[in-house]
Design a protein around this motif. Structure first.
Motif, PDB file in Angstrom:
ATOM      1  N   ILE A 210       0.487  -1.226   0.023  1.00  0.00           N
ATOM      2  CA  ILE A 210       0.076  -0.326  -0.154  1.00  0.00           C
ATOM      3  C   ILE A 210       1.012   1.466   0.271  1.00  0.00           C
ATOM      4  N   SER A 211       1.771   0.816   0.638  1.00  0.00           N
ATOM      5  CA  SER A 211       3.226   2.054   0.732  1.00  0.00           C
ATOM      6  C   SER A 211       4.609   1.745   1.421  1.00  0.00           C
ATOM      7  N   THR A 212       5.060   2.613   0.803  1.00  0.00           N
ATOM      8  CA  THR A 212       6.220   2.415   1.861  1.00  0.00           C
ATOM      9  C   THR A 212       7.354   3.620   2.498  1.00  0.00           C
ATOM     10  N   ARG A 213       7.836   3.392   3.574  1.00  0.00           N
ATOM     11  CA  ARG A 213       7.999   4.664   4.578  1.00  0.00           C
ATOM     12  C   ARG A 213       9.338   4.131   4.404  1.00  0.00           C
ATOM     13  N   ILE A 214      10.499   5.139   4.597  1.00  0.00           N
ATOM     14  CA  ILE A 214      12.032   5.204   5.135  1.00  0.00           C
ATOM     15  C   ILE A 214      12.019   6.328   6.180  1.00  0.00           C
ATOM     16  N   ARG A 215      13.061   5.557   8.014  1.00  0.00           N
ATOM     17  CA  ARG A 215      12.615   7.048   8.453  1.00  0.00           C
ATOM     18  C   ARG A 215      13.807   6.262   8.959  1.00  0.00           C
ATOM     19  N   CYS A 216      14.668   7.882   9.320  1.00  0.00           N
ATOM     20  CA  CYS A 216      16.573   7.757   9.981  1.00  0.00           C
ATOM     21  C   CYS A 216      16.300   8.876  11.238  1.00  0.00           C
TER      22      CYS A 216
ATOM     23  N   ILE B  28       7.147  -7.522  12.253  1.00  0.00           N
ATOM     24  CA  ILE B  28       5.812  -6.886  11.936  1.00  0.00           C
ATOM     25  C   ILE B  28       4.947  -6.639  12.816  1.00  0.00           C
ATOM     26  N   ARG B  29       4.282  -4.826  12.777  1.00  0.00           N
ATOM     27  CA  ARG B  29       4.151  -3.973  13.594  1.00  0.00           C
ATOM     28  C   ARG B  29       1.994  -4.154  13.067  1.00  0.00           C
ATOM     29  N   GLY B  30       1.520  -3.656  13.589  1.00  0.00           N
ATOM     30  CA  GLY B  30       0.630  -2.830  13.515  1.00  0.00           C
ATOM     31  C   GLY B  30       0.120  -1.738  12.071  1.00  0.00           C
ATOM     32  N   THR B  31      -1.231  -1.594  12.237  1.00  0.00           N
ATOM     33  CA  THR B  31      -1.493  -0.185  11.209  1.00  0.00           C
ATOM     34  C   THR B  31      -0.551   1.017  11.987  1.00  0.00           C
ATOM     35  N   ARG B  32      -0.927   0.939  12.645  1.00  0.00           N
ATOM     36  CA  ARG B  32      -0.825   2.553  13.735  1.00  0.00           C
ATOM     37  C   ARG B  32       0.743   2.252  13.826  1.00  0.00           C
ATOM     38  N   GLY B  33       1.341   1.965  13.436  1.00  0.00           N
ATOM     39  CA  GLY B  33       2.802   1.471  14.225  1.00  0.00           C
ATOM     40  C   GLY B  33       2.955   0.998  15.082  1.00  0.00           C
ATOM     41  N   GLU B  34       4.409   1.253  16.613  1.00  0.00           N
ATOM     42  CA  GLU B  34       4.373   0.300  17.442  1.00  0.00           C
ATOM     43  C   GLU B  34       3.490  -0.126  18.287  1.00  0.00           C
ATOM     44  N   HIS B  35       3.185  -1.591  18.652  1.00  0.00           N
ATOM     45  CA  HIS B  35       2.448  -1.665  19.280  1.00  0.00           C
ATOM     46  C   HIS B  35       0.852  -1.429  19.576  1.00  0.00           C
TER      47      HIS B  35
ATOM     48  N   ILE C  27      17.809   3.495  10.746  1.00  0.00           N
ATOM     49  CA  ILE C  27      17.292   3.590   9.866  1.00  0.00           C
ATOM     50  C   ILE C  27      15.588   1.908   9.993  1.00  0.00           C
ATOM     51  N   ARG C  28      14.680   2.927   9.549  1.00  0.00           N
ATOM     52  CA  ARG C  28      13.471   1.970   9.605  1.00  0.00           C
ATOM     53  C   ARG C  28      12.648   1.983   8.317  1.00  0.00           C
ATOM     54  N   ALA C  29      12.916   0.975   7.268  1.00  0.00           N
ATOM     55  CA  ALA C  29      12.472   0.945   5.625  1.00  0.00           C
ATOM     56  C   ALA C  29      11.482  -0.035   6.402  1.00  0.00           C
TER      57      ALA C  29
ATOM     58  N   LEU D  55      -3.294  14.194  10.574  1.00  0.00           N
ATOM     59  CA  LEU D  55      -2.418  13.690  10.137  1.00  0.00           C
ATOM     60  C   LEU D  55      -2.146  12.522  11.350  1.00  0.00           C
ATOM     61  N   ILE D  56      -2.527  12.073  12.755  1.00  0.00           N
ATOM     62  CA  ILE D  56      -1.397  11.140  13.330  1.00  0.00           C
ATOM     63  C   ILE D  56      -2.648  10.182  12.590  1.00  0.00           C
ATOM     64  N   ASP D  57      -3.551  10.201  11.876  1.00  0.00           N
ATOM     65  CA  ASP D  57      -4.562   8.825  10.989  1.00  0.00           C
ATOM     66  C   ASP D  57      -3.660   8.840  10.229  1.00  0.00           C
ATOM     67  N   ASP D  58      -3.421   9.828   9.380  1.00  0.00           N
ATOM     68  CA  ASP D  58      -2.967   9.611   8.015  1.00  0.00           C
ATOM     69  C   ASP D  58      -2.107   9.346   7.954  1.00  0.00           C
ATOM     70  N   HIS D  59      -0.983   9.207   9.115  1.00  0.00           N
ATOM     71  CA  HIS D  59       0.518   8.204   9.118  1.00  0.00           C
ATOM     72  C   HIS D  59       1.385   9.504   8.888  1.00  0.00           C
ATOM     73  N   PHE D  60       1.304  10.507   9.325  1.00  0.00           N
ATOM     74  CA  PHE D  60       2.518  11.469   8.879  1.00  0.00           C
ATOM     75  C   PHE D  60       3.402  12.026  10.833  1.00  0.00           C
TER      76      PHE D  60
HETATM   77  P1  ADP Z   1       8.771   4.855  13.699  1.00  0.00           P
HETATM   78  O1  ADP Z   1       8.545   6.514  13.134  1.00  0.00           O
HETATM   79  O2  ADP Z   1       9.738   4.953  14.855  1.00  0.00           O
HETATM   80  O3  ADP Z   1       8.842   4.051  12.682  1.00  0.00           O
HETATM   81  P2  ADP Z   1       5.577   3.612  14.361  1.00  0.00           P
HETATM   82  O4  ADP Z   1       5.984   2.954  14.455  1.00  0.00           O
HETATM   83  O5  ADP Z   1       5.304   4.848  16.528  1.00  0.00           O
HETATM   84  O6  ADP Z   1       7.526   4.196  14.365  1.00  0.00           O
HETATM   85  O7  ADP Z   1       5.123   4.512  13.034  1.00  0.00           O
HETATM   86  C1  ADP Z   1       5.271   6.143  12.811  1.00  0.00           C
HETATM   87  C2  ADP Z   1       4.532   6.173  12.021  1.00  0.00           C
HETATM   88  O8  ADP Z   1       4.110   5.870  10.790  1.00  0.00           O
HETATM   89  C3  ADP Z   1       2.458   5.518  12.447  1.00  0.00           C
HETATM   90  O9  ADP Z   1       1.313   6.016  12.136  1.00  0.00           O
HETATM   91  C4  ADP Z   1       2.603   4.154  11.196  1.00  0.00           C
HETATM   92  O10 ADP Z   1       1.583   3.849  10.462  1.00  0.00           O
HETATM   93  C5  ADP Z   1       3.394   4.784   9.932  1.00  0.00           C
HETATM   94  N1  ADP Z   1       3.656   3.764   9.009  1.00  0.00           N
HETATM   95  C6  ADP Z   1       4.839   3.206   8.944  1.00  0.00           C
HETATM   96  N2  ADP Z   1       5.103   2.824   8.147  1.00  0.00           N
HETATM   97  C7  ADP Z   1       4.644   3.020   7.645  1.00  0.00           C
HETATM   98  C8  ADP Z   1       4.685   3.295   6.281  1.00  0.00           C
HETATM   99  N3  ADP Z   1       5.737   1.915   4.582  1.00  0.00           N
HETATM  100  N4  ADP Z   1       3.060   3.789   5.152  1.00  0.00           N
HETATM  101  C9  ADP Z   1       2.588   4.363   5.252  1.00  0.00           C
HETATM  102  N5  ADP Z   1       2.784   5.041   7.016  1.00  0.00           N
HETATM  103  C10 ADP Z   1       3.579   4.235   7.458  1.00  0.00           C
END
Ligand code: ADP
Ligand code: CIR
Length: 357
Positions: A121-127, A308-315, A279-281, A181-186
């Motif tokens: 559905i979507s891809t995200r990389i954070r550092c 594997i995490r849930g839809t709203r992130g960790e925990h 990095i969490r990709a 913004l939280i609900d939209d995962h930003f």
């Molecule tokens: P982190 O920023 O440490 O990776 P979280 O697990 O709290 O921590 O995630 C933060 C937010 O990023 C949550 O809303 C989560 O659903 C969202 N998120 C993580 N991965 C993706 C992804 N691939 N696409 C969309 N949203 C994502």
């Protein structure tokens, strides 16, 4: 210098209560009586004790890990606890290993994980990045939060092209916008109980905020768990595009802000699970057949060092069959290797899902 008798007594009391509690955390496993006795009278040069390191895990027995570094020196003073936790979380990183130099690799070679758009559905990389000259969360003053926010905002204001965006202070944001913004995962959530117990939410919302470009594909979190979280994300599975943007952004921001590094652990973070590349990709993906057999799904994740995490992130739980799948290890391997680890594991999951359909 050592902590007062009162502080040591409080620690002993808390430790004996924790001994009676059932917890699967790495804290529980590695804070043996011997390690506890060795560390209970120690102080960092910022005045932090073992209590500051472990209080989140003591208050939250459902923690996966349970410890944080109240200041940079804590990683060294409390190494007898941090080192075994770090070794177990990140795989093979032993107490004599040193994190490798930064190596982004070649983003354009990563391609699209799911060109047909069937699963991802979507891809995200954070550092994460800590800023040189500023202490970590529990030892920051209100002035540190304000000054750091101003510094981050100033640095981001000069970005241009695709990275150009706007900074929004949480203090000036209405609750509705924040929730959307939280609900939209930003945006990060508010009142995380693990951070709260680690003394990391003080003076909230002072100094906290979010920057994003018009497409909300490049974002920066300010003063949440870490001084900075730099995020690249978009719909679909185009890993090349997401990673290229992140590399460009971190490189540009790094020209304006000096990031802190630990001599052994690479980029410095508040939580030991984020050290190194930081990095969490991740992908948000649906594998309806594979996830029906959750044990198998987890087995593949473990084989590829994925979490594997849930839809709203960790925990959080999975909603509508959407899982957040990401690399688990971040330390002891390069940026290039971390992102490949996620790529290989997700491609394997897609292969299994296709076979089952
Ligand atoms: P982190 O920023 O440490 O990776 P979280 O697990 O709290 O921590 O995630 C933060 C937010 O990023 C949550 O809303 C989560 O659903 C969202 N998120 C993580 N991965 C993706 C992804 N691939 N696409 C969309 N949203 C994502
Ligand atoms: C915990 O211990 O569960 C929290 N303190 C968060 C730890 C970071 N999580 C992770 O697995 N990367």
């Amino acid at each position: 210098m050592s902590p007062s008798d009162e502080r040591v007594k409080a620690l002993e009391q808390a430790y004996s209560e924790f001994a009676k509690i059932d917890s699967k955390s790495l804290l529980k496993k590695h804070l043996t009586q011997q390690v506890f006795d060795m560390l209970k009278c120690r102080l960092t040069n910022a005045g932090s004790t073992l209590m500051d390191v472990i209080q989140s895990g003591l208050k939250n027995p459902d923690s996966n890990v349970g410890l944080y570094a109240p200041d940079q020196h804590a990683y060294d003073v409390f190494a007898a606890l941090f080192d075994p936790v770090i070794e177990e979380y990140h795989g093979d990183f032993t107490s004599t290993d040193v994190h490798p130099d930064l190596d982004w690799g070649e983003p354009e070679q990563l391609g699209d994980l799911d060109p047909e758009g069937r699963f991802v559905i979507s891809t995200r990389i954070r550092c994460a990045r800590s800023v040189n000259g500023y202490p970590l969360n529990p030892t920051m003053t209100e002035a540190h939060y304000r000054n750091l926010e101003a510094k981050v905002q100033q640095a981001l204001s000069s970005l241009d092209g695709e990275l150009k965006g706007t900074y929004y202070s949480l203090i000036a944001m209405d609750k509705e916008t924040q929730q959307q913004l939280i609900d939209d995962h930003f945006l990060f959530k508010e009142g995380d109980r693990f951070l709260e117990a680690a003394n990391a939410n003080r003076f909230w919302p002072t100094g906290r905020g979010i920057f994003f470009n018009e497409a909300k594909a490049f974002l920066v979190w300010c003063n949440e768990e870490d001084h900075m979280r730099l995020i690249s994300m978009e719909k679909g599975g185009n890993l090349s595009s997401v990673y290229s943007r992140l590399v460009k952004a971190v490189t540009e921001v790094g020209k304006k802000i000096q990031f802190s590094r630990h001599q052994r652990f690479g980029f410095l973070t508040f939580c030991p699970t984020n050290l190194g590349t930081t990095i969490r990709a991740s992908v948000h993906a649906r594998f309806p057949k594979l996830s029906e057999d959750y044990a198998k799904f987890e087995k593949i994740a473990n084989m590829y060092n994925l979490q594997i995490r849930g839809t709203r992130g960790e925990h959080s739980e999975s909603i509508g069959g959407v899982y957040d799948i990401s690399n688990r290890r971040r330390l002891g391997l390069t940026e290039r290797e971390v992102v490949s680890e996620m790529r290989n594991g997700v491609l394997e999951m897609i292969k299994h899902e296709k076979q089952l359909q």
